[in-house]
Design an enzyme around this catalytic site. Structure first.
Site, PDB file in Angstrom:
ATOM      1  N   GLU A 183      -3.441 -30.687   8.199  1.00 49.49           N
ATOM      2  CA  GLU A 183      -3.203 -32.185   7.960  1.00 49.49           C
ATOM      3  C   GLU A 183      -4.109 -32.927   9.131  1.00 49.49           C
ATOM      4  OE1 GLU A 183       0.754 -33.405   8.512  1.00 49.49           O
ATOM      5  OE2 GLU A 183       1.304 -32.017  10.369  1.00 49.49           O
TER       6      GLU A 183
ATOM      7  N   HIS B 280       7.153 -43.239   5.982  1.00 51.47           N
ATOM      8  CA  HIS B 280       8.377 -42.424   5.666  1.00 51.47           C
ATOM      9  C   HIS B 280       9.461 -43.238   4.986  1.00 51.47           C
ATOM     10  CE1 HIS B 280       6.246 -39.626   8.325  1.00 51.47           C
ATOM     11  NE2 HIS B 280       6.794 -38.716   7.446  1.00 51.47           N
TER      12      HIS B 280
ATOM     13  N   ARG C 101      -1.727 -44.832   7.671  1.00 52.71           N
ATOM     14  CA  ARG C 101      -0.681 -44.648   6.552  1.00 52.71           C
ATOM     15  C   ARG C 101       0.353 -45.958   6.731  1.00 52.71           C
ATOM     16  NH1 ARG C 101       2.153 -38.895   7.521  1.00 52.71           N
ATOM     17  NH2 ARG C 101       3.968 -39.528   6.148  1.00 52.71           N
TER      18      ARG C 101
ATOM     19  N   ASN D  36      -0.541 -36.647   3.313  1.00 47.09           N
ATOM     20  CA  ASN D  36      -0.339 -38.015   3.701  1.00 47.09           C
ATOM     21  C   ASN D  36      -0.946 -38.075   5.147  1.00 47.09           C
ATOM     22  OD1 ASN D  36       1.507 -37.554   1.708  1.00 47.09           O
ATOM     23  ND2 ASN D  36       3.196 -37.150   2.792  1.00 47.09           N
ATOM     24  N   ASP D  37      -1.148 -37.006   6.022  1.00 45.04           N
ATOM     25  CA  ASP D  37      -1.699 -37.276   6.991  1.00 45.04           C
ATOM     26  C   ASP D  37      -3.208 -37.024   7.088  1.00 45.04           C
ATOM     27  OD1 ASP D  37       0.020 -38.096   9.218  1.00 45.04           O
ATOM     28  OD2 ASP D  37       1.091 -36.632   8.875  1.00 45.04           O
TER      29      ASP D  37
ATOM     30  N   CYS E 220       1.763 -29.949   0.239  1.00 46.77           N
ATOM     31  CA  CYS E 220       3.285 -30.495   0.073  1.00 46.77           C
ATOM     32  C   CYS E 220       3.141 -31.928   0.341  1.00 46.77           C
ATOM     33  CB  CYS E 220       3.927 -29.943   1.425  1.00 46.77           C
ATOM     34  SG  CYS E 220       3.454 -30.061   3.045  1.00 46.77           S
TER      35      CYS E 220
ATOM     36  N   ARG F 213      10.004 -26.833   8.597  1.00 50.97           N
ATOM     37  CA  ARG F 213       9.094 -27.515   9.422  1.00 50.97           C
ATOM     38  C   ARG F 213       9.685 -27.645  11.012  1.00 50.97           C
ATOM     39  NH1 ARG F 213       5.534 -32.677   7.883  1.00 50.97           N
ATOM     40  NH2 ARG F 213       7.503 -33.630   8.383  1.00 50.97           N
TER      41      ARG F 213
ATOM     42  N   ARG G 245      11.768 -31.242   5.922  1.00 54.54           N
ATOM     43  CA  ARG G 245      11.656 -32.082   7.257  1.00 54.54           C
ATOM     44  C   ARG G 245      12.769 -32.339   8.188  1.00 54.54           C
ATOM     45  NH1 ARG G 245       8.795 -35.398   3.053  1.00 54.54           N
ATOM     46  NH2 ARG G 245       6.585 -35.998   3.766  1.00 54.54           N
TER      47      ARG G 245
END
Ligand code: PEP
Ligand code: MG
Length: 760
Positions: free
Chosen positions: A609, A364, A643, A632-633, A680, A507, A471
């Protein structure tokens, strides 16, 4: 054996000159393994030779003088094969090369093992015996284990401050060091490295030669005087309040600081050519090691005193260090982990780069840097912070390369590249206000990922079609407790108000993984596979309900709220979440609606994800209104690659055939059940991936605000029919290497070559 191994590794880690550390290994190995000879060779890739750098058993005079070609002799053979070679009589082996200077005629038994780091042979370690014999399996295993440990020490030697004796590039103070990390956020910049709160310790200091010996002696003496004053003051302050043995430690400190004790030794190191902090480090670490190895527990403890004292003097030496002449308005922020809170401490216009020792390209921290448009390099966990502090730095966020104390020619080259980059940015900026539409007229909904920093998002709001991912966890992470319902209402309402006529997808809390809450601490072995996102909030419905109530209350009078659930694995989690959302809805309806007001029921969606959800799309579609693909996940879980872990960052591959197959499967299945899909994850801003996503049928991307203009530019150059041809070709490829090559070529053909070059 394990204890011995640990001891040897520990010892080499404490010796600041690499040649001396390796000599120590050779010597200790002869002792521990009860053998006749041990030698270490280091690879010199420029001259393609292995240089003999340490030995116990061969001629000591040959150290530093003898080299063996990469394809010569048994040493070269070990390097070429990349595996241990164990022969009973070296002299009769077909690859044996006689080198008279090393005087090894008496040795027969030979075992050599390569020292390998990240697939590269750094050197060779050998043991030899006077007898004609093959070394045993245990001996071989021991040597291989030691070589693997040594590889780490050698690979990181320079950046850890361990140096080669007489290496010419180390003789001047202004040497350039090139450090490779993991790309975190693209971009090039120049600035002054700054470690917050000067958390540099003596152990992290990088040895340097003196520029002016008498100046260094004077500086050292001043630092000693200042430290003595401090100790005197401390002694007076604690007199009578602590037992005598504690007070006597300060007396010991004063004695140690005396010219006859540490003082003379440090000064003689300065006279040998080291600068003051280096001289202090060499002496203090020497004493520390001596004390630490003593068996008497009292004396062992004194190692701590010596270190503490050294640290006090060191603080005076480095804090008075003159800041080099660079633009201090350009800061490259360096920390173990760069956090959102840390970033907030510096004015945006001064922040030119981020170096985070921990984390990787999809952590992040890196996502935050990309959202801010600041170059970032990650994953340098073996490099001490001191290497960067207050030095001029060139940061290359495309390749993950950092140049500390750059040479003049490098600085010039870099400045030219920055000008080229600015030119590219100028082209991209022209697309900022336009709609996202392909060359053949296909429109794309381009949304914004928000929430990482409120002030950042504001400037981009007008340029996107809504918020595709808000987020919510960052405000939770910046506090010392859970934010109250009202605090959350205020925050969410600002977002909903900014986009009254466009959708805002919020989210629910996705903490865990690399986003821990400071006030909800728990230890997990595998946090990314652990108590994350919806798993945590369903176990704490009180947190979930308060958050959803806040979202709903914030949405009164608006009709643009959508709620999205992170880390969903099963349909039952969605059902349970919906039950709680319904409960919150009724409560807000009952408690908060004024006369005539209505509360619109928000659309509910899930993140795709966790790979399991890819196989659940029809069942999930019955429960929700939309999907959002969190690449990403999804990539981390699909490829089983953390990651956040720089060691495996090269395996985290956006263009892996399995990733592409899954992305295609998601859109095909979602289309079949008529459920809208947004993507996203960070993949949505990757130019090569955009071609494929459009071809697959994705028409909604959510990217960070900083990337909006770039994505619009890329999209404007794509023709859907062309993109489908490329996709067909790509899906036939067995590996991401071939896929990358095809796509880079296509980007060049589309006139987007600038992005490919920048990405190299
Ligand atoms: C994702 O996983 O792709 C995503 C968008 O969420 P985050 O990066 O916050 O985990
Ligand atoms: Mg995610």
């Amino acid at each position: 054996m394990l204890t011995k191994l640990k001891e040897i590794v520990q010892e080499i880690g404490q010796i600041p000159v690499l040649d001396e550390a390796l000599a120590c290994v050779a010597h200790r190995l002869v002792e521990v393994m009860n053998i006749s000879c041990c030698s270490i060779y280091l690879a010199d890739y420029q001259n393609k030779v292995f240089e003999l750098v340490a030995t116990d058993g061969l001629s000591a005079d040959s150290v530093g003088k003898v080299s063996i070609g990469f394809s010569e002799g048994l040493i070269g053979f070990v390097g070429q094969k990349g595996e241990p070679i164990n022969v009973p009589d070296a002299q009769t082996h077909w690859r044996y090369k006689h080198i008279p200077e090393v005087e090894e005629e008496a040795y027969h038994g030979f075992l050599g093992t390569p020292i390998i780091h990240q697939r590269q042979v750094l050197g060779v370690i050998t043991i030899q015996d006077k007898q004609t014999r093959k070394f045993g399996e245990e001996e071989e295993a021991f040597l291989v284990t030691l070589a693997a440990q040594m590889a780490l020490e050698i690979a990181n030697a320079e950046v850890r401050g361990v140096i080669r004796v007489n290496e010419p590039r180390h003789l001047g103070k202004k040497r350039q060091s090139v450090i490779f990390g993991v790309p975190g956020s693209p971009g090039l910049n120049i600035g002054l490295g700054l470690v917050p709160e000067d958390r540099i310790q003596l152990k992290d200091y990088v040895l340097q030669r003196s520029d002016d010996i008498s100046e260094d002696i004077a500086v050292y003496r001043e630092a000693v005087l200042a430290t003595k004053d401090d100790i005197q003051e401390l002694t007076e302050r604690i007199a009578g309040t602590v037992p005598q043995d504690v007070a006597s430690i300060f007396q010991l400190y004063e004695q140690l600081l005396d010219a006859n004790s540490l003082g003379n030794e440090v000064e003689s190191k300065i006279l040998e050519g080291w600068n003051a902090p280096s001289a202090l480090k060499l002496v203090v670490e020497g004493y520390r090691n001596q004390f630490a190895m003593m068996s008497d527990p009292y004396m062992k403890e004194r190692a701590i005193d010596v270190e503490d004292l050294g640290g006090r003097v060191f603080a005076y030496l480095v804090n008075d260090k003159v800041v080099p002449e660079v633009d201090v308005d350009s800061i490259i922020l360096v920390a173990e982990t760069v956090t959102a809170a840390m970033l907030a401490e510096y004015p945006m216009e001064k922040l030119k780069g981020i170096i985070s020792l921990r984390g990787s390209g999809n952590s992040h921290t890196a996502i935050m840097a990309r959202a801010m448009g600041i170059p970032a390099v990650m994953g340098l966990s073996d490099v001490p912070l001191a290497v960067f502090n207050r030095y001029p730095i060139l940061i290359d966020g495309y390749s993950g390369t950092i140049r500390v104390n750059p040479e003049e020619a490098e600085l010039k080259r870099f400045k030219r590249l920055i000008v080229e980059e600015q030119e590219l940015e100028r082209i991209i900026a022209q697309y900022a206000d336009l709609c996202a539409i392909t060359r053949d007229g296909e429109p794309l909904e381009l949304l914004i990922n928000a929430g990482l920093s409120a002030d950042l998002d504001a400037s981009y709001l007008a340029l996107g079609d809504g918020i595709g991912l808000y987020r919510t966890e960052i405000p939770f992470m910046q506090k010392e407790r859970f934010p109250s319902e009202q605090e959350q209402v205020n925050l969410y309402r600002t977002m909903l108000k900014a986009y009254p006529n466009k959708s805002v997808t919020m989210r629910t809390l996705d903490v865990g993984g690399d986003k821990p809450l400071p006030y909800l601490s728990y230890e997990e072995d595998n946090p990314f596979l652990g108590w994350r996102g919806i798993r945590l909030t369903l176990d704490h419905p009180e947190i979930f309900i308060v958050q959803v109530r806040a979202m709903l209350r914030a949405s009164i009078g608006f009709s643009n709220l959508r709620i999205m659930l992170p880390m969903i694995t099963s349909v039952s989690e969605v059902k349970e979440s919906k039950r709680l959302i319904n409960q919150a809805f009724s409560e807000v309806q009952d408690e908060w609606l004024a006369e005539g007001e209505v509360l619109k029921r928000p659309e509910i969606g899930v993140m795709i994800e966790v790979p399991a959800t890819v196989y659940q799309i029809p069942a999930l579609a019955e429960q929700v209104d939309f999907f959002s693909v969190g690449t990403n996940d999804l990539i981390q879980y699909l490829l089983a690659v953390d990651r956040n872990n720089p060691r495996v960052s090269s395996i985290y591959n956006n263009l892996h055939p399995a990733v592409l197959a899954v992305l295609k499967q998601i859109i095909d299945q979602a289309n079949a059940v008529d459920t809208p899909v947004t993507l996203c994850g960070e993949l949505g801003a990757d130019p090569a991936a955009i071609i494929l996503l459009l071809a697959m049928g994705y028409r909604k991307l959510s990217v960070n605000g900083h990337n909006l203009a770039k994505v619009k530019w890329v999209v404007s150059q794509i023709d859907i029919v062309e993109a489908q041809r490329i996709l067909d070709d790509v899906l036939k490829q067995p590996d991401s290497l071939e896929i990358g090559e095809i796509l880079n070529l296509e980007l060049e053909n589309m006139g987007l070559g600038g992005l490919v070059r920048a990405g190299k």
